[in-house]
Design an enzyme around this catalytic site. Structure first.
Site, PDB file in Angstrom:
ATOM      1  N   GLU A  35      43.613  27.770  48.292  1.00  0.00           N
ATOM      2  CA  GLU A  35      42.259  27.221  48.264  1.00  0.00           C
ATOM      3  C   GLU A  35      42.128  26.511  46.917  1.00  0.00           C
ATOM      4  O   GLU A  35      42.382  27.120  45.873  1.00  0.00           O
ATOM      5  CB  GLU A  35      41.239  28.362  48.363  1.00  0.00           C
ATOM      6  N   ARG A 262      49.952  41.818  47.947  1.00  0.00           N
ATOM      7  CA  ARG A 262      49.678  40.994  46.766  1.00  0.00           C
ATOM      8  C   ARG A 262      50.525  41.502  45.619  1.00  0.00           C
ATOM      9  O   ARG A 262      50.790  42.696  45.507  1.00  0.00           O
ATOM     10  CB  ARG A 262      48.225  41.161  46.326  1.00  0.00           C
ATOM     11  N   LYS A 272      41.735  34.214  40.753  1.00  0.00           N
ATOM     12  CA  LYS A 272      41.225  32.945  40.223  1.00  0.00           C
ATOM     13  C   LYS A 272      39.811  33.093  39.678  1.00  0.00           C
ATOM     14  O   LYS A 272      39.459  32.469  38.683  1.00  0.00           O
ATOM     15  CB  LYS A 272      41.253  31.887  41.332  1.00  0.00           C
TER      16      LYS A 272
HETATM   17  P1  ATP Z   1      42.664  34.712  44.204  1.00  0.00           P
HETATM   18  O1  ATP Z   1      42.158  36.084  44.443  1.00  0.00           O
HETATM   19  O2  ATP Z   1      43.449  34.568  42.961  1.00  0.00           O
HETATM   20  O3  ATP Z   1      41.612  33.655  44.342  1.00  0.00           O
HETATM   21  P2  ATP Z   1      43.450  33.960  46.797  1.00  0.00           P
HETATM   22  O4  ATP Z   1      44.219  34.783  47.751  1.00  0.00           O
HETATM   23  O5  ATP Z   1      42.015  33.762  47.061  1.00  0.00           O
HETATM   24  O6  ATP Z   1      43.714  34.476  45.360  1.00  0.00           O
HETATM   25  P3  ATP Z   1      44.483  31.487  47.715  1.00  0.00           P
HETATM   26  O7  ATP Z   1      44.417  30.147  47.089  1.00  0.00           O
HETATM   27  O8  ATP Z   1      43.699  31.706  48.946  1.00  0.00           O
HETATM   28  O9  ATP Z   1      44.085  32.537  46.616  1.00  0.00           O
HETATM   29  O10 ATP Z   1      45.998  31.909  47.946  1.00  0.00           O
HETATM   30  C1  ATP Z   1      46.985  31.098  48.511  1.00  0.00           C
HETATM   31  C2  ATP Z   1      48.083  31.987  49.054  1.00  0.00           C
HETATM   32  O11 ATP Z   1      48.655  32.753  48.011  1.00  0.00           O
HETATM   33  C3  ATP Z   1      47.548  32.961  50.082  1.00  0.00           C
HETATM   34  O12 ATP Z   1      48.459  33.030  51.152  1.00  0.00           O
HETATM   35  C4  ATP Z   1      47.469  34.257  49.333  1.00  0.00           C
HETATM   36  O13 ATP Z   1      47.590  35.325  50.210  1.00  0.00           O
HETATM   37  C5  ATP Z   1      48.620  34.132  48.332  1.00  0.00           C
HETATM   38  N1  ATP Z   1      48.351  34.925  47.130  1.00  0.00           N
HETATM   39  C6  ATP Z   1      47.262  34.892  46.350  1.00  0.00           C
HETATM   40  N2  ATP Z   1      47.336  35.800  45.370  1.00  0.00           N
HETATM   41  C7  ATP Z   1      48.520  36.435  45.517  1.00  0.00           C
HETATM   42  C8  ATP Z   1      49.187  37.487  44.808  1.00  0.00           C
HETATM   43  N3  ATP Z   1      48.635  38.081  43.746  1.00  0.00           N
HETATM   44  N4  ATP Z   1      50.392  37.884  45.258  1.00  0.00           N
HETATM   45  C9  ATP Z   1      50.961  37.302  46.325  1.00  0.00           C
HETATM   46  N5  ATP Z   1      50.393  36.309  47.026  1.00  0.00           N
HETATM   47  C10 ATP Z   1      49.186  35.871  46.638  1.00  0.00           C
HETATM   48 MG    MG Z   2      41.244  32.907  48.808  1.00  0.00          MG
END
Ligand code: ATP
Ligand code: MG
Length: 561
Positions: A35, A262, A272
Site C-alpha cells: 500500500e 510477519r 509504517k
Molecule cells: P505496515 O504495518 O508496516 O503498514 P502493511 O502490511 O500494512 O505493513 P503493506 O504495504 O500492506 O504493509 O504490505 C505489503 C506486503 O508486505 C503485504 O503482503 C504484507 O503482508 C507484507 N508485509 C508487511 N509487513 C511485513 C513484515 N513485517 N514481515 C513480512 N511481510 C510483511
Molecule cells: Mg496494509
C-alpha cells in the site's frame, strides 16, 4: 546459500503440491502488493524476497501491485520510493499494477452483486453498523436496510458514485451472513464515500472499494495464482474466497490466498504508521534516516542489497510471529562488506604523535593493500610524515602485558608503515595527554624486504598523517530504541523507548585518498568499522555514516602473534 542447498519452505511446498495437482508451471504468477502509504521496511524485504524468490525459482512473472484504495493516506512519493527500493534490492517485476486501475471493473462487479441480491446499500451511521456487529460469541443483527429492493440499491449506489451524498451517508455492504462465526463475514463493507482526490484517479471517484473487496479481485484480474500475505489476513481468507465465488469464471485461474508470519526486528519498529510517527515527530530526519529500518534508511546507512537478501534468506519464512535480533542483520552486512569494502585508514579520536627522528617537512608515500580479501582490488599510496594522528585509546603511559597497543617504552607497528617506539608524552594542565613523542625504526618499513621489515611486534595501529589528513563529519549510530521490543509493551508507548543517544556526530581525520569518495561509496575504516559517504555530503563537507562496527578481528590477531 545456493538454491539447491536450502530445503523448501512451507509456501514452496504449497506451490509444489499444486504443481502435482494439475497446475501448469505456466499458471504460476505472484505479486508483491504494497500500500503506497509509507516507505518499505525490513519486514517488507521478507515479503519481497519471498514473492520474487518464487518468481525466480519457477521462472514465473511477479507483479508489483500498488494496493491504492485509500486516497487519504496514499501518495505518489511513496509509489516512487517503493519502486526504487524493490529495484535496488535486485528484483524485476513483470507488470506495474495499481488496484486503482481496476476501480471501473470493481464497480461493474459490485453492480452484478447487487443484481444477484448479494450486496445492498446501508444508510446507517458507522456507529449503528458497529453496534450491530455482535461479538465473537453472539451473532450480529441485521440492518433495517438489508432487504432493500434491487432497484433501490442500484439507484442509491449509482447516486453514491455520482457524488450525490456526503461522506458516511451510505455504504455498500455484501450480504453474507450476520450470524457467521467469522465476524468479517457479517455483511462486510465493500464501498465507502470519500470526497478526496486520489493520487492516480484524481476526482474521478468519490466511492472507494475496501481492501477485502479489492485484493482478491485484483489477484483474479491479474491471474495471480498464489496471493501470499501475512498472518493477520488468515481470518480474511473466508471472505477472499466468498467474493471470488460470486464472480470467478471456471475457465480462468482462481487465485488462492496463503499466509506467512510477519517478520519483526529487535530494537526497532516495523509498521509504517509508527515509522511515520518517528518522521513526523522529528525523532529522525526522514524516512531514509540511516537509523530507520526502512530499505531507504538501510541503503543510506551503507547496507547492500546482497546483505538484506541474505538476511531474508537466512531467517526464511515462518508460520508464527517472532522477533529476529538485529545483530543477525548486522552479521550479514559485515560478511558482505568484508568481501567488497576497500580498506582505508581514518582516526576518529585523534592523539598527535611526533616522530622525533623523522626529518621535518619530509613526506613518503607508502604502499597499502586495498583489500586482503580481494587481490584484484589492488593497492594505493598513503602519505607518511613526522606528525601523525593515532586514536587516543591506542596509547597509555603505562599498561600491563595484555595491552598490545602503544605504551611508553613499547613498540607497535603502524599499519603499512614503520615500527615506532613511544619515548615520552606531553600533558595539558588537567593531565590529559596531548602529544606522544616517538622514534621510528627506518629499516622496519612494511614490505621493504629487509629483515627489520619482517620484525614482529605485538600491536598494529591505524594512523593518519596530520598535514595530509582530510577532515570529515562522521556520524556514529546506536540503536534507535533502548528496548528490544519497543512496541511490545501494553502499558507504554513505543516512543518512550527512543534512545536519545542514537546519533553521535564527530569530526574524523581521514587518509587523503578519501577526498575522491562519492556519495554511497563504502569503506572499511580499519579497526573502526564499515562506513559510507552520506548523501548530506557536499564538495566542501564530507559526511560519513558508520554502517556497522567491526568485530575486532585485529584484537585476535594481536593476541596470536
Ligand atoms: P505496515 O504495518 O508496516 O503498514 P502493511 O502490511 O500494512 O505493513 P503493506 O504495504 O500492506 O504493509 O504490505 C505489503 C506486503 O508486505 C503485504 O503482503 C504484507 O503482508 C507484507 N508485509 C508487511 N509487513 C511485513 C513484515 N513485517 N514481515 C513480512 N511481510 C510483511
Ligand atoms: Mg496494509
Amino acid at each position: 546459500m545456493s538454491e539447491e542447498e536450502r530445503s523448501l519452505n512451507f509456501i514452496e511446498h504449497i506451490v509444489e503440491d499444486d504443481l502435482k495437482d494439475g497446475y501448469g508451471k505456466e499458471d504460476l504468477r505472484f505479486r508483491f502488493p504494497p500500500e503506497p502509504n509509507g516507505y518499505l521496511h525490513i519486514g517488507h524485504a521478507s515479503s519481497i524476497c519471498l514473492n520474487f524468490g518464487l518468481g525466480l525459482r519457477y521462472d514465473s512473472p511477479v507483479n508489483l501491485r500498488f494496493d491504492d484504495t485509500n486516497p487519504a493516506k496514499e501518495e505518489s512519493e511513496y509509489v516512487e520510493a517503493i519502486k526504487k527500493d524493490v529495484s535496488w534490492l535486485g528484483y524485476e517485476w513483470d507488470k506495474e499494477c495499481y488496484a486503482s486501475d481496476y476501480f471501473g471493473q470493481l464497480y461493474d462487479w459490485a453492480i452484478e452483486l447487487i443484481k444477484q441480491g448479494k450486496a445492498y446499500v446501508d444508510s446507517q451511521t458507522s456507529e449503528e453498523i458497529a453496534n450491530q456487529k455482535g461479538t465473537p460469541t453472539e451473532p450480529g443483527s441485521e440492518s433495517p436496510f438489508r432487504n432493500r429492493s434491487i432497484e433501490e440499491n442500484l439507484e442509491l449506489f449509482q447516486a453514491m458514485k455520482e457524488g450525490k451524498f456526503g461522506e458516511g451517508e451510505h455504504v455498500l455492504r455484501a450480504k453474507v451472513d450476520m450470524a457467521s462465526s467469522n465476524m468479517l463475514m457479517r455483511d462486510p463493507i465493500m464501498y465507502r464515500i470519500l470526497h478526496k482526490p486520489h493520487h492516480r484517479t484524481n476526482t474521478d471517484w468519490c466511492i472507494y472499494p475496501m481492501y477485502d473487496w479489492t485484493h482478491g479481485e485484483s489477484d483474479y484480474i491479474e491471474q495471480v495464482s498464489h496471493s501470499l500475505c501475512t498472518l493477520e489476513f488468515l481470518p480474511h481468507r473466508e471472505l477472499y474466497d466468498w467474493f471470488l465465488d460470486q464472480l470467478v469464471d471456471s475457465k480462468k485461474l482462481r487465485p488462492k490466498q496463503r499466509e506467512f508470519a510477519r517478520r519483526n526486528l529487535s530494537h526497532t519498529v516495523v509498521s509504517k504508521r509508527k515509522l511515520l510517527q518517528l518522521v513526523e515527530s522529528g525523532v529522525v530526519s526522514g524516512w531514509d534516516d540511516p537509523r530507520m529500518p526502512t530499505i531507504s534508511g538501510l541503503r543510506r546507512r551503507g547496507f547492500t542489497p546482497e546483505s538484506i537478501r541474505n538476511f531474508a534468506d537466512t531467517i526464511g519464512i515462518a508460520k508464527r510471529e517472532n522477533v529476529v535480533d538485529v545483530s543477525l542483520l548486522e552479521f550479514h552486512v559485515r560478511e558482505h562488506l568484508n568481501k567488497i569494502a576497500p580498506r582505508v585508514m581514518a582516526v576518529l579520536n585523534p592523539l598527535k604523535v611526533v616522530i622525533t627522528n623523522y626529518e621535518e617537512g619530509k613526506e613518503e608515500w607508502l604502499e597499502a593493500e586495498n583489500n586482503p580479501e580481494d587481490e584484484s582490488a589492488g593497492s594505493r599510496k598513503i602519505p607518511f610524515s613526522r606528525d601523525l594522528f593515532i586514536e587516543q585509546e591506542d596509547f597509555r603511559e603505562q599498561a600491563n602485558r595484555k595491552f598490545f597497543r602503544l605504551k611508553l617504552g613499547g613498540e607497535v607497528r603502524l599499519k603499512n608503515g614503520y615500527i615506532i617506539k613511544a619515548e615520552s608524552c606531553t600533558k595539558d594542565v588537567e593531565g590529559n595527554i596531548t602529544e606522544v613523542q616517538c622514534t621510528y625504526d627506518p629499516k622496519s618499513k612494511s614490505g621493504s624486504g629487509t629483515e627489520e621489515s619482517l620484525r614482529k611486534v605485538k600491536g598494529t595501529l591505524h594512523w593518519v598523517s596530520v598535514p595530509h589528513a582530510v577532515e570529515a563529519e562522521v556520524r556514529l549510530y546506536d540503536r534507535l530504541f533502548n528496548d528490544p521490543t519497543p512496541d511490545g509493551h501494553k502499558d507504554k508507548d513505543f516512543m518512550e523507548f527512543v534512545n536519545p543517544d542514537s546519533l553521535n556526530r564527530i569530526t574524523g581525520y581521514l587518509e587523503p585518498s578519501l577526498k575522491e569518495a562519492k556519495v554511497g561509496d563504502g569503506f572499511q575504516f580499519q579497526r573502526l568499522g564499515y562506513f559510507n559517504v552520506d548523501s548530506d555530503s557536499t564538495e566542501n563537507h564530507l559526511v560519513f555514516n558508520r554502517t556497522v562496527t567491526l568485530r575486532d578481528t585485529w584484537a585476535k590477531l594481536e593476541q596470536k602473534s
